[in-house]
Motif scaffolding. Structure first.
Motif, PDB file in Angstrom:
ATOM      1  N   SER A 153       3.873   8.465  72.352  1.00 33.25           N
ATOM      2  CA  SER A 153       5.295   8.800  72.236  1.00 33.25           C
ATOM      3  C   SER A 153       5.810   9.242  73.600  1.00 33.25           C
ATOM      4  CB  SER A 153       5.509   9.939  71.236  1.00 33.25           C
ATOM      5  OG  SER A 153       4.970   9.633  69.976  1.00 33.25           O
ATOM      6  N   ILE A 154       6.996   8.767  73.969  1.00 27.53           N
ATOM      7  CA  ILE A 154       7.628   9.184  75.221  1.00 27.53           C
ATOM      8  C   ILE A 154       8.949   9.866  74.873  1.00 27.53           C
ATOM      9  CG2 ILE A 154       8.651   8.430  77.398  1.00 27.53           C
ATOM     10  CD1 ILE A 154       6.720   6.043  77.350  1.00 27.53           C
ATOM     11  N   LEU A 155       9.081  11.126  75.258  1.00 31.75           N
ATOM     12  CA  LEU A 155      10.317  11.869  75.032  1.00 31.75           C
ATOM     13  C   LEU A 155      11.026  12.079  76.367  1.00 31.75           C
ATOM     14  CD1 LEU A 155       9.280  14.601  72.436  1.00 31.75           C
ATOM     15  CD2 LEU A 155      10.297  12.365  72.027  1.00 31.75           C
ATOM     16  N   ARG A 156      12.322  11.842  76.361  1.00 37.91           N
ATOM     17  CA  ARG A 156      13.146  12.044  77.558  1.00 37.91           C
ATOM     18  C   ARG A 156      14.159  13.143  77.280  1.00 37.91           C
ATOM     19  NH1 ARG A 156      14.332   5.588  78.173  1.00 37.91           N
ATOM     20  NH2 ARG A 156      12.276   4.965  78.999  1.00 37.91           N
ATOM     21  N   PRO A 157      13.780  14.402  77.516  1.00 34.33           N
ATOM     22  CA  PRO A 157      14.705  15.510  77.250  1.00 34.33           C
ATOM     23  C   PRO A 157      15.709  15.714  78.368  1.00 34.33           C
ATOM     24  CG  PRO A 157      12.603  16.367  77.999  1.00 34.33           C
ATOM     25  CD  PRO A 157      12.448  14.873  77.915  1.00 34.33           C
ATOM     26  N   LYS A 158      16.896  16.158  77.974  1.00 30.94           N
ATOM     27  CA  LYS A 158      17.849  16.669  78.947  1.00 30.94           C
ATOM     28  C   LYS A 158      17.298  17.979  79.508  1.00 30.94           C
ATOM     29  CE  LYS A 158      21.401  15.808  80.053  1.00 30.94           C
ATOM     30  NZ  LYS A 158      21.802  15.172  81.333  1.00 30.94           N
ATOM     31  N   THR A 159      17.937  18.505  80.543  1.00 34.24           N
ATOM     32  CA  THR A 159      17.522  19.802  81.070  1.00 34.24           C
ATOM     33  C   THR A 159      17.527  20.810  79.932  1.00 34.24           C
ATOM     34  OG1 THR A 159      18.452  19.312  83.247  1.00 34.24           O
ATOM     35  CG2 THR A 159      18.102  21.632  82.700  1.00 34.24           C
ATOM     36  N   PHE A 160      16.389  21.484  79.730  1.00 34.23           N
ATOM     37  CA  PHE A 160      16.306  22.401  78.601  1.00 34.23           C
ATOM     38  C   PHE A 160      16.227  23.843  79.075  1.00 34.23           C
ATOM     39  CE2 PHE A 160      12.342  20.152  79.402  1.00 34.23           C
ATOM     40  CZ  PHE A 160      11.387  21.151  79.553  1.00 34.23           C
ATOM     41  N   VAL A 161      16.833  24.704  78.281  1.00 36.14           N
ATOM     42  CA  VAL A 161      16.944  26.124  78.613  1.00 36.14           C
ATOM     43  C   VAL A 161      16.507  26.951  77.411  1.00 36.14           C
ATOM     44  CG1 VAL A 161      18.768  25.854  80.338  1.00 36.14           C
ATOM     45  CG2 VAL A 161      19.384  26.069  77.921  1.00 36.14           C
ATOM     46  N   GLY A 162      16.369  28.255  77.623  1.00 35.67           N
ATOM     47  CA  GLY A 162      15.954  29.139  76.550  1.00 35.67           C
ATOM     48  C   GLY A 162      15.260  30.364  77.120  1.00 35.67           C
ATOM     49  N   THR A 163      14.636  31.155  76.254  1.00 37.37           N
ATOM     50  CA  THR A 163      13.951  32.350  76.719  1.00 37.37           C
ATOM     51  C   THR A 163      12.834  31.982  77.691  1.00 37.37           C
ATOM     52  OG1 THR A 163      12.436  32.312  74.818  1.00 37.37           O
ATOM     53  CG2 THR A 163      14.462  33.583  74.591  1.00 37.37           C
ATOM     54  N   VAL A 164      12.691  32.775  78.725  1.00 30.70           N
ATOM     55  CA  VAL A 164      11.694  32.631  79.801  1.00 30.70           C
ATOM     56  C   VAL A 164      12.148  31.637  80.865  1.00 30.70           C
ATOM     57  CG1 VAL A 164       9.237  32.328  80.337  1.00 30.70           C
ATOM     58  CG2 VAL A 164       9.873  33.124  78.090  1.00 30.70           C
ATOM     59  N   ARG A 165      13.280  30.943  80.668  1.00 23.63           N
ATOM     60  CA  ARG A 165      13.730  29.950  81.638  1.00 23.63           C
ATOM     61  C   ARG A 165      14.396  30.628  82.839  1.00 23.63           C
ATOM     62  NH1 ARG A 165      14.953  24.249  82.605  1.00 23.63           N
ATOM     63  NH2 ARG A 165      15.193  24.369  84.841  1.00 23.63           N
ATOM     64  N   LEU A 166      13.887  30.331  84.021  1.00 23.16           N
ATOM     65  CA  LEU A 166      14.477  30.809  85.269  1.00 23.16           C
ATOM     66  C   LEU A 166      14.732  29.601  86.175  1.00 23.16           C
ATOM     67  CD1 LEU A 166      12.345  34.060  85.759  1.00 23.16           C
ATOM     68  CD2 LEU A 166      14.758  33.920  85.138  1.00 23.16           C
ATOM     69  N   GLY A 167      13.935  29.435  87.239  1.00 23.28           N
ATOM     70  CA  GLY A 167      14.112  28.282  88.114  1.00 23.28           C
ATOM     71  C   GLY A 167      15.515  28.223  88.691  1.00 23.28           C
ATOM     72  N   VAL A 168      16.104  27.036  88.700  1.00 22.48           N
ATOM     73  CA  VAL A 168      17.428  26.862  89.288  1.00 22.48           C
ATOM     74  C   VAL A 168      18.466  27.700  88.553  1.00 22.48           C
ATOM     75  CG1 VAL A 168      18.058  24.838  87.880  1.00 22.48           C
ATOM     76  CG2 VAL A 168      19.040  25.122  90.172  1.00 22.48           C
ATOM     77  N   PHE A 169      18.247  27.967  87.263  1.00 21.45           N
ATOM     78  CA  PHE A 169      19.203  28.775  86.504  1.00 21.45           C
ATOM     79  C   PHE A 169      19.186  30.235  86.937  1.00 21.45           C
ATOM     80  CE2 PHE A 169      18.750  25.050  83.872  1.00 21.45           C
ATOM     81  CZ  PHE A 169      20.055  24.801  83.465  1.00 21.45           C
ATOM     82  N   SER A 170      18.120  30.670  87.582  1.00 19.69           N
ATOM     83  CA  SER A 170      18.078  32.059  88.056  1.00 19.69           C
ATOM     84  C   SER A 170      19.156  32.314  89.103  1.00 19.69           C
ATOM     85  CB  SER A 170      16.690  32.398  88.620  1.00 19.69           C
ATOM     86  OG  SER A 170      16.423  31.680  89.812  1.00 19.69           O
ATOM     87  N   VAL A 171      19.556  31.273  89.838  1.00 21.37           N
ATOM     88  CA  VAL A 171      20.632  31.411  90.829  1.00 21.37           C
ATOM     89  C   VAL A 171      21.956  31.663  90.101  1.00 21.37           C
ATOM     90  CG1 VAL A 171      21.875  30.304  92.719  1.00 21.37           C
ATOM     91  CG2 VAL A 171      19.411  29.884  92.422  1.00 21.37           C
ATOM     92  N   LEU A 172      22.260  30.805  89.128  1.00 25.83           N
ATOM     93  CA  LEU A 172      23.481  30.963  88.340  1.00 25.83           C
ATOM     94  C   LEU A 172      23.505  32.309  87.623  1.00 25.83           C
ATOM     95  CD1 LEU A 172      26.045  29.997  86.848  1.00 25.83           C
ATOM     96  CD2 LEU A 172      24.526  28.848  85.211  1.00 25.83           C
ATOM     97  N   PHE A 173      22.389  32.663  86.988  1.00 21.58           N
ATOM     98  CA  PHE A 173      22.349  33.901  86.204  1.00 21.58           C
ATOM     99  C   PHE A 173      22.490  35.145  87.084  1.00 21.58           C
ATOM    100  CE2 PHE A 173      19.598  31.709  82.721  1.00 21.58           C
ATOM    101  CZ  PHE A 173      20.714  31.012  82.289  1.00 21.58           C
ATOM    102  N   ASP A 174      21.941  35.087  88.291  1.00 14.24           N
ATOM    103  CA  ASP A 174      22.071  36.213  89.211  1.00 14.24           C
ATOM    104  C   ASP A 174      23.528  36.424  89.593  1.00 14.24           C
ATOM    105  OD1 ASP A 174      21.105  38.213  91.233  1.00 14.24           O
ATOM    106  OD2 ASP A 174      21.924  36.713  92.612  1.00 14.24           O
TER     107      ASP A 174
END
Length: 341
Positions: A153-174
């Motif tokens: 099975s091959i799944l192609r998810p969009k950018t996913f977010v949720g608890t524990v997610r930081l990365g590039v979103f840590s810039v926005l959230f800061d």
């Protein structure tokens, strides 16, 4: 049922392991990074997925392999290709040799590049952007070659977010936490689709329950309800009760970000800034017809991710790195944050 989860210490891996334990599955986790979560029932192997012999031993007796380990866009290009392509080939061969019946590969919608036609369907051309997107396309091709030996099975998810997610979103959230104005590239009226990580986990688990003919296929995964960049940002601002949106012309901003990226002065990579002023959403009709239904809208998923950040900010403020579960160094963006916003 016995599952092998690669990338177990990462963002998706954490949520996948937690979900599988609730389903009373036996879980074997693999990751280069230490497994620092309170899940003693996970049989963890701190190892490289390119270690062919060890991966065969890990896969022995397993029913399902969920391959989510990957080198992310901020890694060096040669390492991205090595991990994402050669690592996937190693896992495919290890699983097939060990007699695993089902292999679930976590790809990305970055394989579609930045198309002009929307929604994007699973049959649309694959034109990955940069080493990450291109290596994922190549890894998908490798997966297809193993469908005569096991279900893939091959799944192609969009950018996913949720608890524990930081990365590039840590810039926005800061910036949001500090009450800063939030910059938007372009007019912000382009439609943008995210995905809640728990909804992705449900889709992965669904694959393991499907008949082989249906599971042996490719599926997009994304929120079914989503708005514009403006609506996502405004959802965050409404929650915080402070700050506002500031729109900038796309051309000059993207040129500046491209220069900063080349000089290694900004954490934002091409995929992150090149898509922010354009529509980017996929059709998930194919998956929905199988009974999958996401619980959160795109905006709700982003807000829940921020709420977790806000609650845990004091504990994670010093977690620096280049993964989805660490805070990224903002580079010169920190100066813009403090001087102009």
């Amino acid at each position: 049922m016995v599952w092998v989860v690669t990338g177990a210490s990462g963002f998706l891996g954490y949520h996948m392991c937690k979900y599988l334990l609730k389903k009373r599955a036996r879980v074997r986790g693999v990751d280069l990074a230490a497994f620092e979560y309170d899940m003693p029932k996970v049989e963890f192997y701190q190892s490289d997925i390119r270690d062919a012999q060890l991966m065969q031993r890990v896969c022995r007796g397993a029913d399902v392999v969920m391959h989510g380990a990957a080198a992310l866009p901020r890694w060096p290009g040669d390492k991205i290709w090595d991990v994402n392509l050669n690592g996937t080939k190693t896992m495919l061969e290890a699983a097939a040799t060990a007699g695993v019946k089902h292999f679930i590969f976590i790809s990305t919608t970055a394989v579609y590049g930045i198309p002009k036609k929307h929604p994007i369907y699973e049959t649309d051309p694959l034109t990955g952007v940069g080493p990450y997107g291109e290596s994922k396309v190549a890894a998908e091709r490798a997966c297809e070659k193993y469908r005569d030996r096991m279900v893939v099975s091959i799944l192609r998810p969009k950018t996913f977010v949720g608890t524990v997610r930081l990365g590039v979103f840590s810039v926005l959230f800061d910036w949001l936490y500090r009450g800063k104005k939030l910059p938007v590239i372009g007019n912000g009226e382009n439609r943008y689709q995210l995905l809640d990580v728990d909804d992705l986990v449900e889709a992965i688990y669904l694959m393991s329950k499907l008949a082989p003919k249906k599971a042996n296929d490719v599926y997009n995964v994304g929120a079914t309800e989503f708005g514009t960049i403006n609506s996502h940002m405004q959802t965050l601002l409404d929650y915080r009760g402070m700050g506002r949106l500031v729109h900038f012309p796309a051309g000059p901003v993207k040129l500046a970000l491209r220069v900063l990226d080349k000089l290694h002065l900004s954490p934002l990579y091409p995929w992150a800034y090149d898509t922010l002023d354009k529509d980017h959403f996929v059709s998930v009709d194919k998956l929905v017809k199988l009974g999958w239904k996401p619980k959160l809208t795109s905006e709700q998923a982003l807000l829940e991710s921020y709420k977790w950040y806000e609650k845990h900010r004091d504990k994670i403020i010093d977690s620096k790195g280049v993964t989805h579960t660490t805070q990224w160094d903002q580079g010169v963006l920190r100066w813009f944050r403090d001087l102009f916003f």
